[in-house]
Design a protein around this motif. Structure first.
Motif, PDB file in Angstrom:
ATOM      1  N   UNK B 143      44.697  36.776  35.973  1.00  0.00           N
ATOM      2  CA  UNK B 143      44.006  37.815  35.203  1.00  0.00           C
ATOM      3  C   UNK B 143      42.916  38.458  36.038  1.00  0.00           C
ATOM      4  N   UNK B 144      42.245  37.609  36.808  1.00  0.00           N
ATOM      5  CA  UNK B 144      41.203  38.165  37.650  1.00  0.00           C
ATOM      6  C   UNK B 144      41.808  39.136  38.649  1.00  0.00           C
ATOM      7  N   UNK B 145      43.001  38.799  39.139  1.00  0.00           N
ATOM      8  CA  UNK B 145      43.662  39.715  40.065  1.00  0.00           C
ATOM      9  C   UNK B 145      43.928  41.065  39.425  1.00  0.00           C
ATOM     10  N   UNK B 146      44.282  41.038  38.129  1.00  0.00           N
ATOM     11  CA  UNK B 146      44.510  42.314  37.433  1.00  0.00           C
ATOM     12  C   UNK B 146      43.238  43.159  37.509  1.00  0.00           C
ATOM     13  N   UNK B 147      42.121  42.513  37.257  1.00  0.00           N
ATOM     14  CA  UNK B 147      40.842  43.235  37.305  1.00  0.00           C
ATOM     15  C   UNK B 147      40.542  43.740  38.709  1.00  0.00           C
ATOM     16  N   UNK B 148      40.823  42.882  39.691  1.00  0.00           N
ATOM     17  CA  UNK B 148      40.512  43.279  41.064  1.00  0.00           C
ATOM     18  C   UNK B 148      41.403  44.446  41.468  1.00  0.00           C
ATOM     19  N   UNK B 149      42.684  44.346  41.135  1.00  0.00           N
ATOM     20  CA  UNK B 149      43.602  45.417  41.530  1.00  0.00           C
ATOM     21  C   UNK B 149      43.252  46.713  40.822  1.00  0.00           C
ATOM     22  N   UNK B 150      42.847  46.599  39.573  1.00  0.00           N
ATOM     23  CA  UNK B 150      42.397  47.795  38.850  1.00  0.00           C
ATOM     24  C   UNK B 150      41.267  48.479  39.622  1.00  0.00           C
ATOM     25  N   UNK B 151      40.370  47.673  40.159  1.00  0.00           N
ATOM     26  CA  UNK B 151      39.271  48.235  40.948  1.00  0.00           C
ATOM     27  C   UNK B 151      39.785  48.817  42.255  1.00  0.00           C
ATOM     28  N   UNK B 152      40.674  48.068  42.930  1.00  0.00           N
ATOM     29  CA  UNK B 152      41.107  48.505  44.255  1.00  0.00           C
ATOM     30  C   UNK B 152      41.890  49.808  44.190  1.00  0.00           C
ATOM     31  N   UNK B 153      42.586  50.038  43.066  1.00  0.00           N
ATOM     32  CA  UNK B 153      43.341  51.280  42.944  1.00  0.00           C
ATOM     33  C   UNK B 153      42.420  52.501  42.930  1.00  0.00           C
ATOM     34  N   UNK B 154      41.177  52.275  42.595  1.00  0.00           N
ATOM     35  CA  UNK B 154      40.215  53.388  42.590  1.00  0.00           C
ATOM     36  C   UNK B 154      39.658  53.612  43.995  1.00  0.00           C
ATOM     37  N   UNK B 155      40.102  52.806  44.949  1.00  0.00           N
ATOM     38  CA  UNK B 155      39.667  52.923  46.323  1.00  0.00           C
ATOM     39  C   UNK B 155      38.146  52.871  46.444  1.00  0.00           C
ATOM     40  N   UNK B 156      37.539  51.764  46.000  1.00  0.00           N
ATOM     41  CA  UNK B 156      36.082  51.722  45.944  1.00  0.00           C
ATOM     42  C   UNK B 156      35.448  51.562  47.322  1.00  0.00           C
ATOM     43  N   UNK B 157      34.217  52.033  47.423  1.00  0.00           N
ATOM     44  CA  UNK B 157      33.427  51.808  48.627  1.00  0.00           C
ATOM     45  C   UNK B 157      32.538  50.580  48.441  1.00  0.00           C
ATOM     46  N   UNK B 158      32.239  50.302  47.189  1.00  0.00           N
ATOM     47  CA  UNK B 158      31.429  49.126  46.877  1.00  0.00           C
ATOM     48  C   UNK B 158      32.075  48.396  45.708  1.00  0.00           C
ATOM     49  N   UNK B 159      32.390  47.127  45.915  1.00  0.00           N
ATOM     50  CA  UNK B 159      33.010  46.329  44.864  1.00  0.00           C
ATOM     51  C   UNK B 159      32.002  45.275  44.406  1.00  0.00           C
ATOM     52  N   UNK B 160      31.675  45.319  43.122  1.00  0.00           N
ATOM     53  CA  UNK B 160      30.726  44.342  42.589  1.00  0.00           C
ATOM     54  C   UNK B 160      31.524  43.233  41.916  1.00  0.00           C
ATOM     55  N   UNK B 161      31.245  41.994  42.274  1.00  0.00           N
ATOM     56  CA  UNK B 161      31.954  40.871  41.659  1.00  0.00           C
ATOM     57  C   UNK B 161      30.947  39.920  41.036  1.00  0.00           C
ATOM     58  N   UNK B 162      31.094  39.742  39.708  1.00  0.00           N
ATOM     59  CA  UNK B 162      30.143  38.915  38.969  1.00  0.00           C
ATOM     60  C   UNK B 162      30.737  37.522  38.775  1.00  0.00           C
ATOM     61  N   UNK B 163      30.221  36.541  39.451  1.00  0.00           N
ATOM     62  CA  UNK B 163      30.654  35.140  39.341  1.00  0.00           C
ATOM     63  C   UNK B 163      32.173  35.010  39.339  1.00  0.00           C
ATOM     64  N   UNK B 164      32.843  35.477  40.367  1.00  0.00           N
ATOM     65  CA  UNK B 164      34.301  35.545  40.290  1.00  0.00           C
ATOM     66  C   UNK B 164      35.007  34.198  40.396  1.00  0.00           C
ATOM     67  N   UNK B 165      34.388  33.179  40.926  1.00  0.00           N
ATOM     68  CA  UNK B 165      35.149  31.965  41.202  1.00  0.00           C
ATOM     69  C   UNK B 165      35.071  30.925  40.110  1.00  0.00           C
ATOM     70  N   UNK B 166      34.319  31.233  39.046  1.00  0.00           N
ATOM     71  CA  UNK B 166      34.114  30.165  38.060  1.00  0.00           C
ATOM     72  C   UNK B 166      35.392  29.768  37.341  1.00  0.00           C
ATOM     73  N   UNK B 167      36.447  30.586  37.406  1.00  0.00           N
ATOM     74  CA  UNK B 167      37.672  30.229  36.691  1.00  0.00           C
ATOM     75  C   UNK B 167      38.816  29.862  37.629  1.00  0.00           C
ATOM     76  N   UNK B 168      38.534  29.624  38.893  1.00  0.00           N
ATOM     77  CA  UNK B 168      39.609  29.440  39.871  1.00  0.00           C
ATOM     78  C   UNK B 168      39.701  28.018  40.399  1.00  0.00           C
ATOM     79  N   UNK B 169      40.907  27.605  40.798  1.00  0.00           N
ATOM     80  CA  UNK B 169      41.056  26.331  41.502  1.00  0.00           C
ATOM     81  C   UNK B 169      40.601  26.540  42.946  1.00  0.00           C
ATOM     82  N   UNK B 170      40.309  25.444  43.678  1.00  0.00           N
ATOM     83  CA  UNK B 170      39.852  25.602  45.070  1.00  0.00           C
ATOM     84  C   UNK B 170      40.830  26.444  45.896  1.00  0.00           C
ATOM     85  N   UNK B 171      42.125  26.238  45.662  1.00  0.00           N
ATOM     86  CA  UNK B 171      43.107  27.009  46.424  1.00  0.00           C
ATOM     87  C   UNK B 171      43.021  28.489  46.074  1.00  0.00           C
ATOM     88  N   UNK B 172      42.802  28.774  44.803  1.00  0.00           N
ATOM     89  CA  UNK B 172      42.695  30.169  44.377  1.00  0.00           C
ATOM     90  C   UNK B 172      41.444  30.824  44.948  1.00  0.00           C
TER      91      UNK B 172
END
Lengths: 360, 507
Positions: B143-172
Motif C-alpha cells: 500500500x505504501x508503494x501505491x502512495x509512493x508511486x502516486x507521488x513519483x508519477x507527478x515527477x516530484x522535485x521534493x518527496x516528503x515521507x512521514x514515518x514511512x518504515x513503521x509498517x514494514x518488515x526489515x526486508x521491506x
C-alpha cells in the motif's frame, strides 16, 4: 476568501450561541419573505415571535404554547437518545399514533365505568403500544440487520392506515350518528386528560414532558446507559471496546423513544384532540425530529426548541388569521429555522478564517 | 546556500496554547536526503504541512529555487513539485491500484495509459506493483508503494515521507531505502521524517533536529552516534528500559486453537492460534500490519467472541465473554487505534478514563457514574504517566499522539491487570515517551503480570519481550526465546519480504 478551520475542541460559546443566531437569521429572512408577500415584516415577525408571549392575548397563547410543545418535547427527548447513539428512529409518528389508538381503546372499552384506575391504565397501554411498535424495527435490525430508518418510517404509513380504519370502524362513536371518530374524552371524565390548572395549559402530558427532560438529563449526564449511548454515537468501536452491546442498545433506545412517543399520542388524543379521528395526530412525530436537532439532542435544548417550535405554530396560526399570510409561508419559516440552524452549526466545530488564496 | 531547492526561514506557526513551530529554518539541496528528526509534538508534522500547503505559517518565508514559495493548498505544492507520502495511507480498499493512483492525481491520464505508467515507474524504481489488484488485498508495504508511486508519477522535485518504515518488515525497509537512494541519485530531494535513529544514520545526508518547535541542531547524521542524536532530540540523557531477570510463573493466559473471522471485510481471520503466556512474562508478537493483529487484540479484549475454551484465563473459559467480564477477571487491553477505538476523540479525558476503568476502578454504583472519582482516576493517569495536557476536561483529540498513547496505556496499567494485551504501544510515539511506555510495561511484568505485546516495531519487541512469535496471514508461529533470534530470522518468521517476491507479472 473564507476558510473553515477545525477547532481542536468544539466551542462552548458557539454551541450555545448558534441556536440564537439561527433564530435571528430566520427572523431576518422570514421578514424579507413576508415583505415580498406584501405584509409589514416587523408586524408579521412580532405577531409570530412576540405577541404570543407578551402581547394582549398572551394569557391564552401561553397555554397553547405548552399544549403544542409538550408532545414535541416528549417525543424529541426519546428520539434524541437514539440519535445520540446513531440509531435513527424516523417513525415516531407511527409509534405516537399506535400509542394513541391503543391507549384510547383501553379507555373506550371501559366506558362508561368511572374509576380512578382508567386513566393510568390508558397511560400504560399507550406507552406499551408505542414501545411495541418500535420493537418491530428494533428486532428486525438486530436480527436481520435491516435499516431502522426505512422500517420505522414505513410503519408510520401502516399506523396511519390503522388510524383511518379504527376511527371509522372499531373505535367509532356508537352514538355518533355514523360520523367517523370515537367518543370524545371530554365527555368521559375518568379517561379525560384534563387541564390540571384551568387556563394554564398544563395537562398530564406537560408534566410527563418535564419529567422526561429531567430523566434524560440525568440519564445522559450520570448514568452508565447514557454514557454508553453517547459513546456509541461518538465512537462506535470505542463503545464496543468499552463493552457496549450494540444490539441491546438498539432495542433500548428504540424502546424508550417508542414508549415516549406512545405516551405523547395518548396524552394528545385524550386531551387536546379529545377523540380518535383520522387526523388527530397533526404530525408531531415528524416535527419532533426537527425539535430534537434544533435542541442539539440535549434535554434542555430540546425543552427550549420545543417551546420555540410551538411558538412558530401558535404565532404562525395567529399571523395567518390576523394578517392573512398563507400557511405555506409559515411552514417555510419553520423550514428556514432548521436550515439556518444546520448552516450556523458549523461554527461550533470550525472557525472561520479570512484569507486570500495565492497561486504559487 | 544558493543551490538550495527549498529554503525555509523564520517559519512560525502558533496554535492556541502552543507554538508548534518557532522561527524554524533549514534548507534542502537537490538530491539530498534530509532527515527531520524530533519527538512527537516537536513540530515536524506542522512544518511539513506548511511545506505541503496544508497549513499556512503565521510568519516566515519559504523559497523554492530562489523564488518565494507560498503554497495555499496541496494543489499549489504539487504544482511546484512537492509530493508527500503520509504516515496514514489515504487509499480506498475497494478500488484497485490504478484507480487509487488516479484519484490522487491532478489530471489523471486514461486508465490504460495510467496502468502502463504505473508499471514503468514501479519497474524503474524496483517497486513491483500490479495496477489491477484491489488495494484491500495488499499488504501495508505494498500500500505504501501505491502512495509512493502516486507521488513519483507527478515527477516530484521534493518527496516528503512521514514515518514511512513503521509498517514494514526489515526486508521491506531495505527495498524502500534502495528506492529512495535511487531517487536521490536522480536529483530528487527527500525530506524524511522519523524518530528511528539508525534508519536516519543509514539513509540521510543531513538532519535537522527539532525540539519543542525550535531547531536545536543541524548535523550530518552519519557523523553522530544514535545516542547523540537521541539526546539532541530529547534534550536529556535517554533512559534505556531495563528490568531484573525473573523466572516466569505459572500459565495465566492460555490461548488454545483460537480461530475467529474478522469483523471487517478486508480483515484477516485468525487461524488456529495457540499461545501460553506466563505470569511475569512479556510475549512479543510481530508481523506486518494486516496479518491479524487487530483481530488478535479484539479476540483477547472480548470484542470478538470465540469458542469458550479457545481462551482461558487462570484456567477459566472466557472465549465467549464480553470485554467487561474479562476486565473483571483481570484481562485488560489497549488497542492500536488511539482515536476512535482506545479513546473517543471528542470526549474528555475523564470520560475516556471511565471508558475502560468503569469496572475495576468501581467508577459506577447502581448504574450511576461517579464523575468525581472518574476525574481523580484520569488525574492519576495524567500524573503517573506524564501526560501533557492542561487537565482531564480536555478532549482526547486535543492531545498529541504520544501523550494520548501514554494516557491509554497508563489507564490500563493503573488498573493492575493480571494480563495486559497491547497492540502497537508506541506507534507514532516519540523516543522518550516510547521508552517510558516500554519501561512501564516491563515494570508491570516485574510485578507479576503477563503481557502480550503486539507490535510492528521489531526493535521494541527485541528490547522488551522474553519470547517472540510472529503473525502471518492470521497464523501464529511457534514462540521462541527472543535472545536466541537474529533480526533476519525474525524477518523470515514474519513472512520475509512480505508479498515482495511477486515481481513483474509482465513487462
Amino acid at each position: 476568501m473564507l476558510r473553515l478551520e477545525k477547532r481542536p475542541s468544539p466551542s462552548r460559546l458557539w454551541t450555545g450561541a448558534t441556536p440564537l443566531l439561527a433564530v435571528l437569521l430566520t427572523m431576518l429572512a422570514g421578514g424579507a419573505m413576508f415583505a415580498l408577500l406584501g405584509s409589514d415584516p416587523v408586524v408579521a415577525i412580532r405577531t409570530i415571535f412576540w405577541d404570543p408571549l407578551f402581547g394582549e392575548f398572551a394569557f391564552y397563547y401561553r397555554g397553547q404554547l405548552l399544549v403544542k410543545a409538550a408532545p414535541l418535547i416528549l417525543i424529541a427527548i426519546g428520539l434524541s437518545l437514539g440519535f445520540r447513539a446513531g440509531i435513527w428512529n424516523i417513525g415516531a409518528e407511527g409509534q405516537y399514533i399506535v400509542g394513541a389508538i391503543v391507549g384510547a381503546a383501553v379507555g373506550l372499552a371501559a366506558y362508561p365505568t368511572e374509576s380512578r384506575l382508567i386513566f393510568p391504565a390508558m397511560i400504560l397501554a399507550g406507552a406499551f403500544a408505542g414501545w411495541l411498535w418500535a420493537m418491530i424495527p428494533a428486532i428486525l435490525k438486530t436480527r436481520f440487520n435491516t435499516n431502522e430508518i426505512l422500517v420505522s418510517l414505513m410503519l408510520v404509513y401502516v399506523a396511519e392506515a390503522m388510524l383511518a380504519s379504527v376511527s371509522s370502524g372499531l373505535l367509532r362513536n356508537p352514538d355518533g350518528m355514523g360520523f367517523p371518530g370515537s367518543r370524545n374524552f371530554k365527555d368521559y371524565p375518568a379517561a379525560h386528560n384534563a387541564f390540571l390548572i384551568e387556563g394554564a395549559g398544563v395537562h398530564w402530558g406537560v408534566v410527563a414532558a418535564m419529567i422526561a427532560v429531567i430523566f434524560a438529563y440525568v440519564l445522559l449526564g450520570r448514568h452508565v446507559l447514557g454514557f454508553h449511548i453517547r459513546l456509541t454515537g461518538e465512537a462506535p468501536r470505542a463503545a464496543r471496546f468499552a463493552g457496549v452491546n450494540p444490539s441491546l442498545l438498539v432495542v433500548v433506545c428504540l424502546g424508550i423513544s417508542g414508549a415516549l412517543a406512545g405516551l405523547a399520542g395518548l396524552f394528545e388524543v385524550s386531551g387536546p384532540a379529545g377523540q380518535i379521528s383520522i387526523d388527530f395526530n397533526s404530525g408531531y412525530g415528524f416535527t419532533a425530529i426537527i425539535v430534537a436537532f434544533l435542541g442539539r439532542l440535549h434535554p434542555v435544548g430540546i425543552l427550549l426548541a420545543g417551546l420555540l417550535m410551538a411558538l412558530t405554530y401558535v404565532g404562525g396560526d395567529a399571523a395567518a388569521s390576523a394578517l392573512g399570510l398563507p400557511s405555506a409561508a409559515i411552514q417555510l419559516l419553520q423550514g428556514m429555522l432548521l436550515f439556518f440552524l444546520l448552516a450556523v452549526d458549523v461554527l461550533a466545530n470550525f472557525r472561520i478564517r479570512f484569507g486570500r488564496t495565492e497561486a504559487a | 546556500m544558493s543551490e538550495m531547492l527549498l529554503a525555509v526561514e523564520g517559519l512560525t506557526k502558533a496554535y492556541p496554547g502552543v507554538v508548534a513551530n518557532d522561527h524554524v529554518g533549514f534548507g534542502v539541496a537537490p538530491g539530498e536526503v534530509h532527515a527531520l528528526l524530533g519527538e512527537n509534538g516537536a513540530g515536524k508534522s506542522t512544518l511539513v504541512k506548511m511545506i505541503y500547503g496544508l497549513v499556512r505559517p503565521d510568519s516566515g518565508t519559504m523559497t523554492w529555487r530562489s523564488e518565494p514559495y507560498k503554497p495555499a493548498t496541496p494543489h499549489d505544492a504539487r504544482k511546484s513539485g512537492v509530493a508527500m507520502v503520509f504516515q496514514h495511507f489515504s487509499l480506498f480498499e475497494a478500488l484497485n491500484v490504478a484507480e487509487n493512483v488516479a484519484l490522487g492525481m491532478e489530471d489523471p491520464p486514461p486508465m490504460g495509459q495510467l496502468a502502463e505508467r504505473i508499471r514503468d515507474v514501479s519497474g524503474k524504481y524496483g517497486l513491483p506493483l500490479e495496477p489491477h489488484r484491489l488495494v484491500g488485498d495488499l499488504s501495508a508495504g505494498e500500500r505504501q508503494r501505491v502512495e509512493i508511486i502516486r507521488c513519483l508519477l507527478q515527477d516530484p522535485k521534493l518527496l516528503i515521507m512521514d514515518e514511512p518504515t513503521s509498517v514494514l518488515t526489515p526486508q521491506e525497509v531495505e527495498i524502500l531505502f534502495q528506492t529512495l537512494r535511487r531517487l536521490s541519485a536522480e536529483g530528487t530531494a527527500i525530506l524524511y521524517i522519523s524518530h528511528k535513529l539508525e534508519e536516519i544514520r543509514a539513509l540521510c545526508d543531513a538532519a535537522t533536529i527539532l525540539r519543542q518547535g525550535k531547531v536545536v541542531a543541524s548535523c550530518d547524521p552519519r557523523e553522530r552516534s544514535a545516542r547523540e542524536l537521541a539526546e539532541l532530540m530529547v534534550g536529556q540523557t535517554l533512559h534505556r528500559p531495563s528490568r531484573a531477570a525473573a523466572e516466569p510463573g505459572e500459565v495465566v493466559l492460555d490461548i488454545d486453537g483460537l480461530s475467529v473471522e474478522s469483523s471487517s471485510p478486508f480483515g484477516t481471520a485468525l487461524k488456529n492460534v495457540s499461545l501460553k503466556v506466563h505470569a511475569g512474562e512479556v510475549v512479543g508478537i510481530g508481523g506486518v500490519a494486516g496479518n491479524g493483529q487487530d483481530e488478535l487484540l479484539a479476540a483477547l479484549s472480548g470484542e470478538l467472541s470465540s469458542h469458550p475454551t479457545a481462551i482461558r484465563l487462570h484456567g477459566r473459559d472466557i472465549g465467549d465473554q464480553g470485554p467487561n467480564r474479562r476486565r473483571e477477571l483481570g484481562l485488560l487491553a489497549a488497542p492500536e487505534e488511539r482515536l476512535g477505538h482506545a479513546a473517543a476523540p471528542d470526549m474528555s479525558l475523564t470520560e475516556n478514563a471511565a471508558l475502560t476503568g468503569m469496572i475495576r476502578e468501581r467508577l459506577a454504583g447502581r448504574g450511576f457514574i461517579n464523575w468525581g472519582k472518574a476525574r481523580r482516576f484520569a488525574e492519576a493517569i495524567i500524573a503517573d504517566f506524564d501526560v501533557r495536557t492542561p487537565g482531564p476536561e480536555n478532549a482526547a483529540r486535543s492531545l498529541s499522539g504520544g501523550n494520548l498513547q501514554k494516557f491509554v496505556i497508563g489507564r490500563e496499567i493503573l488498573q493492575r491487570p493480571e494480563v495486559l494485551v497491547v497492540n502497537q504501544p508506541t506507534w507514532g510515539v516519540d523516543a522518550s515517551a516510547a521508552a517510558a511506555i516500554r519501561q512501564a510495561l516491563l515494570d508491570l511484568a516485574a510485578r507479576g503480570a503477563a503481557i502480550v505485546c503486539i507490535s510492528q516495531d521489531l526493535d521494541e519487541l527485541m528490547e522488551i519481550s522474553d519470547r517472540f512469535a510472529a503473525l502471518n496471514e492470521g497464523r501464529l508461529s511457534v514462540p521462541r526465546p527472543t535472545h536466541e533470534l537474529s533480526i533476519e530470522e525474525i524477518g523470515l518468521m514474519m513472512g520475509g519480504a512480505h508479498g515482495m517476491e511477486v515481481a513483474h507479472v509482465e513487462a
